[in-house]
Design an enzyme around this catalytic site. Structure first.
Site, mmCIF file in Angstrom:
data_model
loop_
_atom_site.group_PDB
_atom_site.id
_atom_site.type_symbol
_atom_site.label_atom_id
_atom_site.label_comp_id
_atom_site.label_asym_id
_atom_site.label_seq_id
_atom_site.Cartn_x
_atom_site.Cartn_y
_atom_site.Cartn_z
ATOM 1 N N GLY A 22 0.841 -1.207 0.000
ATOM 2 C CA GLY A 22 0.000 0.000 0.000
ATOM 3 C C GLY A 22 0.869 1.248 0.000
ATOM 4 O O GLY A 22 1.912 1.274 0.641
ATOM 5 N N ILE A 61 1.661 3.551 6.925
ATOM 6 C CA ILE A 61 1.023 4.478 7.860
ATOM 7 C C ILE A 61 0.719 3.777 9.184
ATOM 8 O O ILE A 61 0.556 4.429 10.201
ATOM 9 C CB ILE A 61 -0.274 5.113 7.280
ATOM 10 C CG1 ILE A 61 -1.355 4.069 7.016
ATOM 11 C CG2 ILE A 61 0.027 5.917 6.033
ATOM 12 C CD1 ILE A 61 -2.734 4.681 6.780
ATOM 13 N N ASP A 62 0.639 2.437 9.177
ATOM 14 C CA ASP A 62 0.238 1.702 10.390
ATOM 15 C C ASP A 62 1.307 1.705 11.480
ATOM 16 O O ASP A 62 1.011 1.419 12.634
ATOM 17 C CB ASP A 62 -0.090 0.245 10.045
ATOM 18 C CG ASP A 62 -1.382 0.106 9.261
ATOM 19 O OD1 ASP A 62 -2.004 1.133 8.961
ATOM 20 O OD2 ASP A 62 -1.765 -1.039 8.937
ATOM 21 N N GLY A 118 -5.470 0.774 10.528
ATOM 22 C CA GLY A 118 -4.760 0.018 11.566
ATOM 23 C C GLY A 118 -5.269 -1.403 11.478
ATOM 24 O O GLY A 118 -6.230 -1.768 12.141
ATOM 25 N N ARG A 165 -23.351 8.793 14.915
ATOM 26 C CA ARG A 165 -22.987 8.936 13.504
ATOM 27 C C ARG A 165 -21.605 8.316 13.317
ATOM 28 O O ARG A 165 -20.811 8.251 14.274
ATOM 29 C CB ARG A 165 -22.922 10.410 13.076
ATOM 30 C CG ARG A 165 -24.264 11.100 13.006
ATOM 31 C CD ARG A 165 -25.108 10.604 11.840
ATOM 32 N NE ARG A 165 -26.348 11.362 11.710
ATOM 33 C CZ ARG A 165 -27.484 11.116 12.350
ATOM 34 N NH1 ARG A 165 -27.549 10.109 13.227
ATOM 35 N NH2 ARG A 165 -28.556 11.860 12.151
HETATM 36 O O1 F6P Z 1 -1.181 -1.396 5.642
HETATM 37 C C1 F6P Z 1 -1.537 -0.109 5.373
HETATM 38 C C2 F6P Z 1 -3.016 -0.011 5.138
HETATM 39 O O2 F6P Z 1 -3.275 1.345 4.915
HETATM 40 C C3 F6P Z 1 -3.892 -0.578 6.253
HETATM 41 O O3 F6P Z 1 -4.030 0.298 7.329
HETATM 42 C C4 F6P Z 1 -5.171 -0.837 5.519
HETATM 43 O O4 F6P Z 1 -5.940 -1.843 6.146
HETATM 44 C C5 F6P Z 1 -4.687 -1.297 4.193
HETATM 45 O O5 F6P Z 1 -3.419 -0.714 3.986
HETATM 46 C C6 F6P Z 1 -5.638 -0.955 3.061
HETATM 47 O O6 F6P Z 1 -5.112 -1.431 1.880
HETATM 48 P P1 F6P Z 1 -5.744 -1.215 0.431
HETATM 49 O O7 F6P Z 1 -4.980 -0.108 -0.202
HETATM 50 O O8 F6P Z 1 -5.539 -2.508 -0.257
HETATM 51 O O9 F6P Z 1 -7.187 -0.868 0.583
#
Ligand code: F6P
Length: 344
Positions: free
Chosen positions: A10, A126-127, A170, A266
């Site tokens: 990602g 980012i995690d 996350g 919400r």
């Molecule tokens: O691993 C980074 C991340 O942004 C996660 O927080 C998230 O679950 C995932 O990638 C989402 O990935 P994609 O781009 O496949 O939707």
């Protein structure tokens, strides 16, 4: 010196800053060449690439995304993949690869190193869940985006006396949730490391709202899961790489809270907005430091390592120590700065 570079998995803010730093060091300080492969290992195996030079990397420091493109395709999951990678090394006369990626991509780099393909890792996500570094670049930007969204949600929540659920990224860890929740003054922060007792959440919020006009913000990491038997979890769809498509746990929790307490709720799912756009100054600096360190390690022939940050210093960690592991939240920190303020 000739090195192959790829951005894998990602995307996240700061990838271009790493590329720029690597190219400057390799070209200017070592008179070397950087071969940038398109769409991560896919471009290596399909021989799609471009030479990255200082001119090509001008102006990319503040740009989000990656000029090389990315994918989750891995050589070991591709028939004949390892041979294709070895062929690319020979064809381009590479000393090795700098792999900019998260845990999955770094594990792949560790396997390639074991199989004789020299690799250096740069931790990206980012995690913030890569072992061996206290920070990955991209995390600071994601937290800034989330906390500014929470600031905005406070005022509308207060106008309506609502409970606003904010779902942040996350997958396995609650680093973004914890930092954004604390920075945003969340009423509660729910993380994957601690199963969520929906009944306890409802009770605490109901107590806080009892007889008073109140607003609450509940930050939920997308990977949070309910304590078995409290509410049903979600049967997530799975993508071609076996990754669950997370998203929506906050909707279940909000509906449950509404049913139990009658309080209006919400939900805001921040999603990929957390990964887009320009990196913060912190992430630009960290990405630049990682890029410089990775290029210098390649120049010194120090393969098989990942660069990382520990106590403000750049360190090298063996890729084999990073592979297959996840850096979860420090639960003491969670206790001290998040749980102690729950619904207070
Ligand atoms: O691993 C980074 C991340 O942004 C996660 O927080 C998230 O679950 C995932 O990638 C989402 O990935 P994609 O781009 O496949 O939707």
């Amino acid at each position: 010196m000739r090195i192959g570079v790829l951005t894998s998995g990602g995307d996240c803010p700061g990838l271009n800053a790493v590329l720029r730093a690597i190219v400057r060091v390799v070209e200017r300080d070592h008179a070397g060449t950087v071969v940038g492969f398109r769409d991560a290992w896919r471009g290596v195996m399909e021989d799609r690439w471009e030479t990255l030079d200082v001119a090509r990397c001008r102006g990319i420091l503040p740009r989000g995304g990656t000029i090389l493109g990315t994918s989750r395709i891995q050589p070991y999951a591709t028939p004949g993949g390892l041979d294709l990678v070895r062929a690319a090394v020979d064809r381009h006369r590479l000393d090795g690869f700098v792999v900019i990626g998260g845990e999955g991509s770094l594990s792949c780099a560790a396997d390639l190193q074991r199989d004789g393909v020299p690799c250096i890792g740069v931790p990206k996500t980012i995690d913030n869940d890569v072992v061996g570094t206290e920070r990955t670049f991209g995390f600071d930007t994601a937290v800034a985006i989330c906390s500014s969204a929470i600031d905005r949600l406070h005022s509308t929540a207060e106008s309506h006396d609502r409970v606003m659920f904010v779902e942040v990224m996350g997958r396995h860890v609650g680093h973004i949730a914890l930092h954004a929740g604390v920075a945003g003054g969340a009423t509660m922060t729910l993380v994957p490391e601690v199963p969520v007792d929906a009944g306890a959440v409802a009770e605490a919020i109901a107590r806080r709202h009892a007889g008073l006009s109140y607003a609450s913000i509940v930050v939920v990491a997308e990977g949070a899961t309910p304590v078995p038997g409290t509410i049903d979890g979600i049967d997530y769809a799975v993508d071609q790489f076996g990754h669950q498509r997370l998203g929506g746990i906050s909707q279940l929790l909000a509906a449950d809270l509404g049913r139990r307490t009658g309080i209006e709720t919400r939900v805001t799912i921040l999603g990929h907005v957390q990964r887009g756009g320009t990196p913060t100054a912190f992430d630009r600096v960290l990405a630049t430091r990682f890029g410089v360190a990775a290029a210098e390690a390649a120049a010194a022939g120090e393969w098989g390592v990942m660069v990382g940050l520990r106590a403000e210093r750049i360190v090298q960690v063996p890729l084999a120590e990073v592979a297959g592991r996840t850096r979860t939240l420090d639960l003491d920190l969670y206790e001290q700065v998040a749980r102690r303020f729950f619904a207070s």
